[in-house]
Design an enzyme around this catalytic site. Structure first.
Site, PDB file in Angstrom:
ATOM      1  N   PHE A  12      21.296  77.552  77.089  1.00  0.00           N
ATOM      2  CA  PHE A  12      22.074  77.955  78.265  1.00  0.00           C
ATOM      3  C   PHE A  12      21.338  79.022  79.080  1.00  0.00           C
ATOM      4  CE2 PHE A  12      25.426  81.307  79.179  1.00  0.00           C
ATOM      5  CZ  PHE A  12      25.624  80.910  80.484  1.00  0.00           C
ATOM      6  N   ASP A  32      11.759  74.764  71.823  1.00  0.00           N
ATOM      7  CA  ASP A  32      13.189  74.653  71.529  1.00  0.00           C
ATOM      8  C   ASP A  32      13.381  73.552  70.486  1.00  0.00           C
ATOM      9  OD1 ASP A  32      15.966  75.422  73.500  1.00  0.00           O
ATOM     10  OD2 ASP A  32      16.107  74.081  71.769  1.00  0.00           O
ATOM     11  N   GLY A  37      20.245  73.637  72.029  1.00  0.00           N
ATOM     12  CA  GLY A  37      19.743  73.436  73.392  1.00  0.00           C
ATOM     13  C   GLY A  37      19.780  71.956  73.739  1.00  0.00           C
ATOM     14  N   LEU A  77      14.460  83.902  72.937  1.00  0.00           N
ATOM     15  CA  LEU A  77      15.902  83.679  73.121  1.00  0.00           C
ATOM     16  C   LEU A  77      16.475  82.754  72.046  1.00  0.00           C
ATOM     17  CD1 LEU A  77      16.050  83.022  76.985  1.00  0.00           C
ATOM     18  CD2 LEU A  77      16.632  85.141  75.811  1.00  0.00           C
ATOM     19  N   TYR A 150      26.238  88.465  61.047  1.00  0.00           N
ATOM     20  CA  TYR A 150      25.533  88.052  62.267  1.00  0.00           C
ATOM     21  C   TYR A 150      25.113  89.283  63.080  1.00  0.00           C
ATOM     22  CZ  TYR A 150      24.910  86.529  67.073  1.00  0.00           C
ATOM     23  OH  TYR A 150      24.408  86.348  68.336  1.00  0.00           O
ATOM     24  N   LYS A 154      21.192  90.428  64.228  1.00  0.00           N
ATOM     25  CA  LYS A 154      20.672  90.767  65.552  1.00  0.00           C
ATOM     26  C   LYS A 154      20.114  92.198  65.556  1.00  0.00           C
ATOM     27  CE  LYS A 154      20.539  88.265  68.518  1.00  0.00           C
ATOM     28  NZ  LYS A 154      19.560  87.154  68.769  1.00  0.00           N
TER      29      LYS A 154
END
Ligand code: UDP
Length: 325
Positions: A12, A32, A37, A77, A150, A154
């Site tokens: 996205f 990717d 995706g 990303l 999670y 990060k």
């Protein structure tokens, strides 16, 4: 002109960033796995001589090595996305996020490439202070709760970026993305706006979780991409971390009402308890408002799109897709 590697470039946010870089004449390599995706996200730049697409995972050391070697700048990303996916597949999410970041940053270090790492407002956990600045505390529950695991994954990504900068002098930039929305965001991973807009347009009940009093600030992906590009272009951003998000705060119940109004829907709102929507013991954030003074001071960036514009863009995309189907 530089050559950018965008991991997760068919996702996205990634696909919007790819478009922005190609539009200004930069070369872009996308890596990717297409796990979340979609190639169709790159339709607008398909066939451009500036774009190279490689299907591969950030867990594949050889694929990452080759992609990084051939680029000047890396934007990482690729990550497990969405609270729903994180709760349902914590092991996949953790491995993708932590091992993926290690693999990408190791390769960036090997070839001395500038690397931007995407973090998340999830790292603040349950801290509901308003607004949250980059120094705000992380407030977390048990690591046995998937959401906090999670959040930690990060944070580990961020810590790696800082460590490579401090100890290895690698130019790294960390961006903490708050709720980012807009066309191409999939409803499949739990995000509220793509879900509720589709429900409204289909005349189905809008599923508001909890009592709907929790608030969020939604930022248009086009604004987020402008922030990313500004930071990539700014040498003083290296070694630092930046919140990126909108400060237009709305409760989820009000969001549902606004979506019904903007789409002219006849849908009702149904309130679903969190433990039915996600899992027993699920904890949500009551509020999450970013302080974006830092990115503004360095680059002049401010979010420009308001919530109604965002909702209209998402609704238009859903209507167009329905018309084609
Ligand atoms: N949410 C909701 N209905 C849905 C999906 C999400 O009420 O169908 C709520 C969710 O519980 C949260 C807010 O909307 O309070 C934003 O959820 P999202 O997953 O988009 O982002 P995040 O929780 O990461 O801020």
């Amino acid at each position: 002109m530089a050559r950018y590697l965008i991991t997760g470039g068919a996702g996205f946010i990634g696909s919007h960033l790819v478009e922005a870089l190609v539009a200004r004449g930069d070369e872009v390599v996308v890596l990717d796995s297409l796990a979340t995706g979609r190639l169709a996200n790159l339709d607008a730049v398909r066939g451009s001589p500036l774009l190279t697409f490689t299907q591969g995972s950030v867990l594949d050391e050889l694929a990452v090595d080759q992609a990084v070697r051939n680029c000047d700048v890396v934007v990482h990303l690729a990550a497990a996305v969405g609270v729903k996916l994180i709760v349902e597949e914590p092991l996949y999410s953790l491995t993708t996020n932590i091992k993926g970041a290690i693999t990408v940053l190791e390769a960036a270090h090997r070839y001395r490439r500038k690397a931007m790492v995407a973090s998340s407002s999830e790292i603040y956990g349950k801290n509901s202070d308003v607004p949250l600045d980059e120094q705000s505390d992380r407030v977390l529950g048990s690591p046995a709760v998937a959401r906090w695991a999670y959040s930690t994954s990060k944070a580990v990504d961020e810590i790696l970026a800082y460590a490579y900068h401090r100890e290895r002098d690698l130019p790294t930039i960390v961006v903490r993305l708050f709720n980012t929305v807009g066309p191409r965001q999939s409803p499949a991973y739990g995000m509220v706006i793509p879900r509720l807009v589709r429900q409204a347009l289909a005349g189905e009940p809008l599923t508001v979780y909890g009592d709907g009093s929790q608030t969020r600030c939604f930022c248009h992906v086009a604004d987020v991409v402008r922030a990313l590009v500004s930071l990539l272009d700014e040498p003083q951003a290296e070694g630092d971390v930046f919140n990126i998000g909108s400060s237009e705060e709305i409760s989820i119940a009000d969001l549902a009402r606004l979506i019904i109004k903007r789409t002219g829907s006849v849908s009702e709102i149904v309130y679903t308890p969190y433990d039915v929507a996600y899992e027993t013991g699920f904890e949500d954030m009551a509020r999450r408002v970013p302080d974006t003074t830092k990115v503004h001071a360095l680059t002049g960036w401010v979010a420009t799109a308001g919530l109604t514009e965002i909702l209209d863009d998402v609704a238009q995309e859903v209507r167009d897709a329905t018309a084609l189907a």
